[in-house]
Write a protein that holds these residues in place. Structure first.
Motif, mmCIF file in Angstrom:
data_model
loop_
_atom_site.group_PDB
_atom_site.id
_atom_site.type_symbol
_atom_site.label_atom_id
_atom_site.label_comp_id
_atom_site.label_asym_id
_atom_site.label_seq_id
_atom_site.Cartn_x
_atom_site.Cartn_y
_atom_site.Cartn_z
ATOM 1 N N VAL A 1 162.872 75.735 18.235
ATOM 2 C CA VAL A 1 162.124 74.598 17.688
ATOM 3 C C VAL A 1 163.059 73.400 17.654
ATOM 4 N N GLN A 2 163.117 72.691 18.780
ATOM 5 C CA GLN A 2 164.048 71.577 18.925
ATOM 6 C C GLN A 2 163.391 70.318 19.471
ATOM 7 N N HIS A 3 162.095 70.337 19.657
ATOM 8 C CA HIS A 3 161.443 69.226 20.343
ATOM 9 C C HIS A 3 160.401 68.533 19.467
ATOM 10 N N PRO B 1 160.135 66.761 35.297
ATOM 11 C CA PRO B 1 159.330 67.979 35.175
ATOM 12 C C PRO B 1 159.371 68.531 33.754
ATOM 13 N N GLY B 2 158.233 69.018 33.283
ATOM 14 C CA GLY B 2 158.175 69.602 31.955
ATOM 15 C C GLY B 2 158.012 68.619 30.823
ATOM 16 N N ARG B 3 157.816 67.327 31.161
ATOM 17 C CA ARG B 3 157.596 66.298 30.138
ATOM 18 C C ARG B 3 156.309 65.558 30.486
ATOM 19 N N VAL C 1 159.057 65.978 24.237
ATOM 20 C CA VAL C 1 158.553 66.777 25.360
ATOM 21 C C VAL C 1 157.167 66.313 25.789
ATOM 22 N N ASN C 2 156.439 65.691 24.855
ATOM 23 C CA ASN C 2 155.091 65.221 25.155
ATOM 24 C C ASN C 2 154.754 64.087 24.204
ATOM 25 N N ILE C 3 153.863 63.193 24.649
ATOM 26 C CA ILE C 3 153.408 62.124 23.773
ATOM 27 C C ILE C 3 151.913 61.916 23.953
ATOM 28 N N HIS C 4 151.194 61.972 22.846
ATOM 29 C CA HIS C 4 149.755 61.732 22.855
ATOM 30 C C HIS C 4 149.492 60.231 22.889
ATOM 31 N N MET C 5 148.482 59.852 23.664
ATOM 32 C CA MET C 5 148.165 58.447 23.860
ATOM 33 C C MET C 5 146.742 58.133 23.428
ATOM 34 N N ALA C 6 146.587 56.979 22.816
ATOM 35 C CA ALA C 6 145.283 56.377 22.530
ATOM 36 C C ALA C 6 145.569 54.913 22.259
ATOM 37 N N ASP C 7 144.577 54.074 22.370
ATOM 38 C CA ASP C 7 144.817 52.668 22.077
ATOM 39 C C ASP C 7 144.818 52.457 20.562
#
Length: 312
Positions: free
Chosen positions: A201-203, A264-266, A230-236
Motif C-alpha cells: 500500500v504505497q500509491h 505503462p501502468g498509470r 497510479v491513477n487520477i479520476h477526472m471530472a470538470d
C-alpha cells in the motif's frame, strides 16, 4: 498576478522547459481509462461497447464483489473486455458504512477486509494494476469518534501484505470532507500510507473533483504526489463531462506529464458522477444510454484535444 496565476506561470515555464530539453519524455500519450460503476445497472457489455466506440483501451472496473455470490464473473468479464479491445486498468474499491475500515463496529470492519480480499483476487485475475481504497466510508461525513484513523490503519494493515503477492498496488484515494471523515488531501494520504507501513500500500488514486475542494492547487498536489500517483479520476468543476465546467484541464495535463504519468501502468480515468454528498447511489441507478454516450465521447474528445494542444 493572483497566487494561482503565479503558480500556473511557474508550471507552464517548467513544462515548456522540460518539453524542449527532454522531448523523448513527451512522446507517449497519457493512458485514458473510464470508471464504469457510475453507469449503474446497465450491462458490462453495453458499457464495453460504448468505451470501444469512444476509442478507449482501458477500463476501471466496478469493485462489485460485495459478497461471495455477487459481482463480475472473471471468465465472462474477460471475454466481454477482450471482445471490445479493452484491458483492465484497475478496480474501483467501494467503501460505504457497510464495509467501513474506520467503523467502530467490528463487523463492518470485517466486511471491509473480506471485501478487499475478494477484490484482490478479482483484480489479479483481470490483470489490473491497482485497487482503490478509501480509508473511511464514502457518504458519511460525521465522525464516529476521535479514533477513526487508528482503527482504519490497523484494519488495513491486517491485509496490506496480501497486495504484493497478488501483483496489485494498493491506492489510497483522498476524498473531500463533505463525503468522508478521513484523508482529504495528498498529504493526508501520504501520512496514512506511512502509518500502514506496508510495501503493498504505497500509491495514491487522485480525484480532481475532490482536489478542487481540498487542495490549495490541483496541479501542485499532482506534482507533490509524484510517483505515488497510479491513477487520477477526472471530472470538470461541476463533476460532469470534461469541458463542461471551469476546471483547468491544461494545468492538470502539464502536471501529469511532469511527473511522468504517461507511462505503462498509470492511468487517467474520467469519473463524472454529478454533484452530491453520497455518489454511491449511482451504483443502483439507470441513466439514458444516449446521455452516457455523450458523457463519454465529450470527455474523451475534449481531453485529447487539450492534450494535443499542449504537446503539438
Amino acid at each position: 498576478m493572483q497566487n494561482y496565476e503565479e503558480s500556473r506561470a511557474r508550471l507552464v515555464e517548467r513544462f515548456e522547459t522540460a518539453k524542449r530539453e527532454t522531448p523523448e519524455k513527451f512522446k507517449n500519450r497519457l493512458n485514458l481509462s473510464w470508471s464504469n460503476w457510475g453507469f449503474g445497472l446497465e450491462t458490462l457489455e453495453q458499457t464495453a461497447s460504448r468505451l470501444q466506440k469512444a476509442g478507449l483501451s482501458f477500463i476501471e472496473l466496478h469493485g462489485n464483489h460485495y459478497g461471495d455470490s455477487l459481482g463480475y464473473d472473471v471468465a465472462e468479464t474477460q471475454k466481454i473486455l477482450a471482445d471490445h479491445g479493452l484491458t483492465t486498468a484497475g478496480v474501483c474499491g467501494m467503501f460505504s458504512e457497510d464495509n467501513d475500515l474506520a467503523s467502530n463496529a467490528p463487523i463492518a470492519q470485517q466486511r471491509a477486509l473480506d471485501y478487499i480480499r475478494r477484490e484482490l483476487e478479482f483484480c489479479q485475475a483481470m490483470g489490473g494494476s491497482y485497487l482503490l481504497i478509501v480509508p473511511a466510508a464514502v457518504g458519511r461525513a460525521t465522525e464516529y469518534d476521535a479514533y477513526e484513523f487508528e482503527r482504519s490503519v490497523a484494519a488495513l494493515r491486517s491485509v496490506a501484505d496480501e497486495f504484493e503477492p497478488h501483483g496489485v498496488k494498493g491506492a489510497i484515494e483522498p476524498i473531500r470532507a463533505d463525503e468522508t471523515t478521513l484523508v482529504h488531501t495528498v498529504k493526508d494520504a501520504e501520512r496514512y500510507i506511512e502509518a500502514v507501513g506496508s510495501p503493498g500500500v504505497q500509491h495514491i488514486n487522485g480525484d480532481v473533483y475532490h482536489m478542487q475542494s481540498s487542495e490549495w492547487n490541483i496541479a501542485e498536489a499532482i506534482l507533490s504526489a509524484g510517483d505515488r500517483l497510479v491513477n487520477i479520476h477526472m471530472a470538470d468543476s461541476n463533476r460532469l463531462a470534461l469541458g463542461s465546467g471551469s476546471m483547468d484541464i491544461d494545468a492538470i495535463i502539464m502536471a501529469l506529464y511532469l511527473i511522468g504519468h504517461n507511462a505503462p501502468g498509470r492511468y487517467v480515468t474520467p469519473e463524472p458522477l454529478g454533484a452530491g454528498s453520497s455518489p454511491y447511489a449511482a451504483r443502483n441507478g439507470k441513466t439514458d444510454p444516449v446521455i452516457l454516450d455523450a458523457l463519454v465521447c465529450d470527455s474523451i474528445e475534449y481531453f485529447r484535444h487539450r492534450e494535443e494542444a499542449l504537446l503539438a
